[in-house]
Design a protein around this motif. Structure first.
Motif, PDB file in Angstrom:
ATOM      1  N   PHE A  26     -76.178  42.233  26.010  1.00 52.38           N
ATOM      2  CA  PHE A  26     -76.801  42.021  27.315  1.00 52.38           C
ATOM      3  C   PHE A  26     -75.916  42.715  28.344  1.00 52.38           C
ATOM      4  O   PHE A  26     -74.731  42.376  28.481  1.00 52.38           O
ATOM      5  CB  PHE A  26     -76.921  40.522  27.610  1.00 52.38           C
ATOM      6  CG  PHE A  26     -77.875  39.840  26.676  1.00 52.38           C
ATOM      7  CD1 PHE A  26     -79.216  39.673  27.019  1.00 52.38           C
ATOM      8  CD2 PHE A  26     -77.445  39.373  25.431  1.00 52.38           C
ATOM      9  CE1 PHE A  26     -80.097  39.057  26.143  1.00 52.38           C
ATOM     10  CE2 PHE A  26     -78.326  38.757  24.552  1.00 52.38           C
ATOM     11  CZ  PHE A  26     -79.654  38.596  24.908  1.00 52.38           C
ATOM     12  N   VAL A  27     -76.486  43.694  29.043  1.00 48.49           N
ATOM     13  CA  VAL A  27     -75.686  44.473  30.005  1.00 48.49           C
ATOM     14  C   VAL A  27     -76.190  44.181  31.415  1.00 48.49           C
ATOM     15  O   VAL A  27     -77.305  44.583  31.785  1.00 48.49           O
ATOM     16  CB  VAL A  27     -75.758  45.983  29.696  1.00 48.49           C
ATOM     17  CG1 VAL A  27     -74.894  46.752  30.694  1.00 48.49           C
ATOM     18  CG2 VAL A  27     -75.301  46.276  28.272  1.00 48.49           C
ATOM     19  N   PHE A  28     -75.379  43.454  32.172  1.00 51.89           N
ATOM     20  CA  PHE A  28     -75.765  43.082  33.533  1.00 51.89           C
ATOM     21  C   PHE A  28     -75.463  44.261  34.456  1.00 51.89           C
ATOM     22  O   PHE A  28     -74.346  44.783  34.455  1.00 51.89           O
ATOM     23  CB  PHE A  28     -75.024  41.800  33.956  1.00 51.89           C
ATOM     24  CG  PHE A  28     -75.386  40.658  33.048  1.00 51.89           C
ATOM     25  CD1 PHE A  28     -76.537  39.922  33.284  1.00 51.89           C
ATOM     26  CD2 PHE A  28     -74.627  40.369  31.916  1.00 51.89           C
ATOM     27  CE1 PHE A  28     -76.909  38.901  32.415  1.00 51.89           C
ATOM     28  CE2 PHE A  28     -75.000  39.352  31.043  1.00 51.89           C
ATOM     29  CZ  PHE A  28     -76.143  38.621  31.302  1.00 51.89           C
ATOM     30  N   LEU A  45     -71.918  51.510  41.089  1.00 52.60           N
ATOM     31  CA  LEU A  45     -72.656  51.033  39.907  1.00 52.60           C
ATOM     32  C   LEU A  45     -71.744  50.116  39.108  1.00 52.60           C
ATOM     33  O   LEU A  45     -70.562  50.416  38.938  1.00 52.60           O
ATOM     34  CB  LEU A  45     -73.052  52.261  39.082  1.00 52.60           C
ATOM     35  CG  LEU A  45     -73.610  52.144  37.686  1.00 52.60           C
ATOM     36  CD1 LEU A  45     -74.483  53.359  37.396  1.00 52.60           C
ATOM     37  CD2 LEU A  45     -72.517  52.052  36.634  1.00 52.60           C
ATOM     38  N   ALA A  46     -72.274  48.988  38.670  1.00 50.97           N
ATOM     39  CA  ALA A  46     -71.485  48.104  37.796  1.00 50.97           C
ATOM     40  C   ALA A  46     -72.309  47.731  36.572  1.00 50.97           C
ATOM     41  O   ALA A  46     -73.494  47.394  36.683  1.00 50.97           O
ATOM     42  CB  ALA A  46     -71.067  46.839  38.540  1.00 50.97           C
ATOM     43  N   LEU A  47     -71.682  47.831  35.426  1.00 51.76           N
ATOM     44  CA  LEU A  47     -72.277  47.388  34.167  1.00 51.76           C
ATOM     45  C   LEU A  47     -71.309  46.398  33.530  1.00 51.76           C
ATOM     46  O   LEU A  47     -70.127  46.704  33.373  1.00 51.76           O
ATOM     47  CB  LEU A  47     -72.473  48.560  33.197  1.00 51.76           C
ATOM     48  CG  LEU A  47     -73.405  49.689  33.622  1.00 51.76           C
ATOM     49  CD1 LEU A  47     -73.291  50.847  32.639  1.00 51.76           C
ATOM     50  CD2 LEU A  47     -74.855  49.191  33.681  1.00 51.76           C
ATOM     51  N   ILE A  48     -71.807  45.221  33.215  1.00 48.86           N
ATOM     52  CA  ILE A  48     -70.975  44.210  32.540  1.00 48.86           C
ATOM     53  C   ILE A  48     -71.690  43.895  31.234  1.00 48.86           C
ATOM     54  O   ILE A  48     -72.787  43.332  31.250  1.00 48.86           O
ATOM     55  CB  ILE A  48     -70.882  42.901  33.356  1.00 48.86           C
ATOM     56  CG1 ILE A  48     -70.581  43.161  34.829  1.00 48.86           C
ATOM     57  CG2 ILE A  48     -69.905  41.922  32.691  1.00 48.86           C
ATOM     58  CD1 ILE A  48     -69.172  43.314  35.217  1.00 48.86           C
ATOM     59  N   SER A  49     -71.083  44.264  30.138  1.00 50.00           N
ATOM     60  CA  SER A  49     -71.750  44.064  28.854  1.00 50.00           C
ATOM     61  C   SER A  49     -71.147  42.876  28.103  1.00 50.00           C
ATOM     62  O   SER A  49     -69.931  42.785  27.933  1.00 50.00           O
ATOM     63  CB  SER A  49     -71.610  45.326  27.989  1.00 50.00           C
ATOM     64  OG  SER A  49     -72.252  45.109  26.753  1.00 50.00           O
ATOM     65  N   LEU A 126     -80.679  45.890  29.342  1.00 50.59           N
ATOM     66  CA  LEU A 126     -80.151  45.878  30.714  1.00 50.59           C
ATOM     67  C   LEU A 126     -80.814  44.745  31.486  1.00 50.59           C
ATOM     68  O   LEU A 126     -82.030  44.559  31.386  1.00 50.59           O
ATOM     69  CB  LEU A 126     -80.502  47.189  31.420  1.00 50.59           C
ATOM     70  CG  LEU A 126     -79.773  48.456  30.992  1.00 50.59           C
ATOM     71  CD1 LEU A 126     -80.434  49.670  31.648  1.00 50.59           C
ATOM     72  CD2 LEU A 126     -78.319  48.384  31.398  1.00 50.59           C
ATOM     73  N   ILE A 127     -80.004  44.020  32.248  1.00 52.57           N
ATOM     74  CA  ILE A 127     -80.538  42.930  33.070  1.00 52.57           C
ATOM     75  C   ILE A 127     -80.168  43.224  34.518  1.00 52.57           C
ATOM     76  O   ILE A 127     -78.978  43.416  34.827  1.00 52.57           O
ATOM     77  CB  ILE A 127     -79.881  41.564  32.704  1.00 52.57           C
ATOM     78  CG1 ILE A 127     -79.801  41.338  31.194  1.00 52.57           C
ATOM     79  CG2 ILE A 127     -80.566  40.424  33.443  1.00 52.57           C
ATOM     80  CD1 ILE A 127     -81.054  40.934  30.535  1.00 52.57           C
TER      81      ILE A 127
END
Ligand code: DCM
Ligand code: MG
Length: 265
Positions: A26-28, A45-49, A126-127
């Motif tokens: 799940f990648v926020f 841009l931020a991706l938190i996986s 992606l969420i």
């Protein structure tokens, strides 16, 4: 005996297929941008996986911050000026980004994103909060307009957490990320900072994990590429995304089906 073997092997096949099809990462996602007027460019841009296992464990242990996460946070020169309101809330201006030596959304950034996604176990989802209207089409356009972006070869599912929270908690007064965080945890946070918005979304998701996970799994039918098709096929200026006043709240966060899409390319 033969029957037993057949039936147990068919059960194990279907279980493993089931397991394989489940979202594993799940990648926020959260974007900060130049504002609400098209063309909208990304400034941060931020991706938190988080792996499915960590989401399950975090919820089971009532911990809102999993130990194992991959993060990618990038500040980006948007090549156009940031609208005054967007600059005010995000603290990002084009000159500040340039004076800090940040590059534009170029092939190197695409490669970083590709590398990041390739590290995550598939299937990946992606969420993003209001992602259907805002983050997904903006990210898709930025990525897929650069033809040699390898991200186009990745299979990235997408789920909009705004729709998820509306469906799962139909009686909330407000579905804005800040309001959900305030009503759930009772504290404010550093909003309009991509990383903190993405982390807030992750915590909200962990907090409601059993229900929200099911919604994500059942509704992540679109792929990131699909949002690029949508953005190419429609015309007109992007209107509004999110706003802080009540009228916009009504229009954007409470009755999405009424009237035009708030984010319409
Ligand atoms: N935005 C804006 N004005 C607002 C709210 C948002 O211009 N009142 C734009 C700029 C933000 C972007 O949307 O960088 C993303 O919003 P958020 O920080 O809520 O993710
Ligand atoms: Mg944000």
């Amino acid at each position: 005996m033969a029957d037993k073997t057949t039936s147990s092997s068919s059960v194990s096949t279907s279980t493993s297929r089931d397991q394989r099809d489940k979202i594993q990462s799940f990648v926020f996602l959260d974007l900060e941008t130049t504002g609400l007027i098209s063309p909208i460019q990304i400034t941060e841009l931020a991706l938190i996986s988080v792996h499915r296992k960590s989401m399950d464990d975090a919820r089971a242990r009532w911990k809102l911050t999993p130990r194992i996460v991959d993060k990618l946070v990038l500040c980006i020169d948007p090549e156009i000026e940031v609208e005054p309101d967007a600059e005010k809330i995000t603290g990002l201006s084009r000159s500040l980004l340039r004076h800090n030596g940040k590059s534009t959304f170029n092939v190197q950034i695409c490669q970083q994103l590709e590398g990041f996604f390739k590290r995550q176990e598939e299937p990946i989802c992606l969420i993003a909060h209001n992602g259907d209207q805002y983050d997904f089409p903006i990210l898709a356009r930025s990525l897929f307009e650069l033809n040699d972006s390898g991200v186009g070869n990745l299979d990235l599912m997408c789920a909009d957490s705004l729709s998820a929270f509306r469906a799962v908690y139909p009686k909330k007064g407000s579905y804005k990320l800040t309001s959900l965080l305030l009503s759930t945890f009772g504290n404010t946070y550093n909003e309009h900072t991509a990383e903190d918005d993405a982390i807030g979304l992750m915590k909200l998701s962990i907090n409601s994990w059993e229900k929200i996970r099911v919604w994500f799994e059942q509704n992540s039918t679109k792929r990131l590429q699909d949002y690029h098709t949508v953005s190419r096929s429609s015309s007109g200026a992007l209107k509004r995304k999110r706003s802080d006043d009540n009228a916009d709240e009504q229009a954007l966060f409470m009755s999405p089906s009424a009237g035009a899409h708030p984010c319409h390319f």
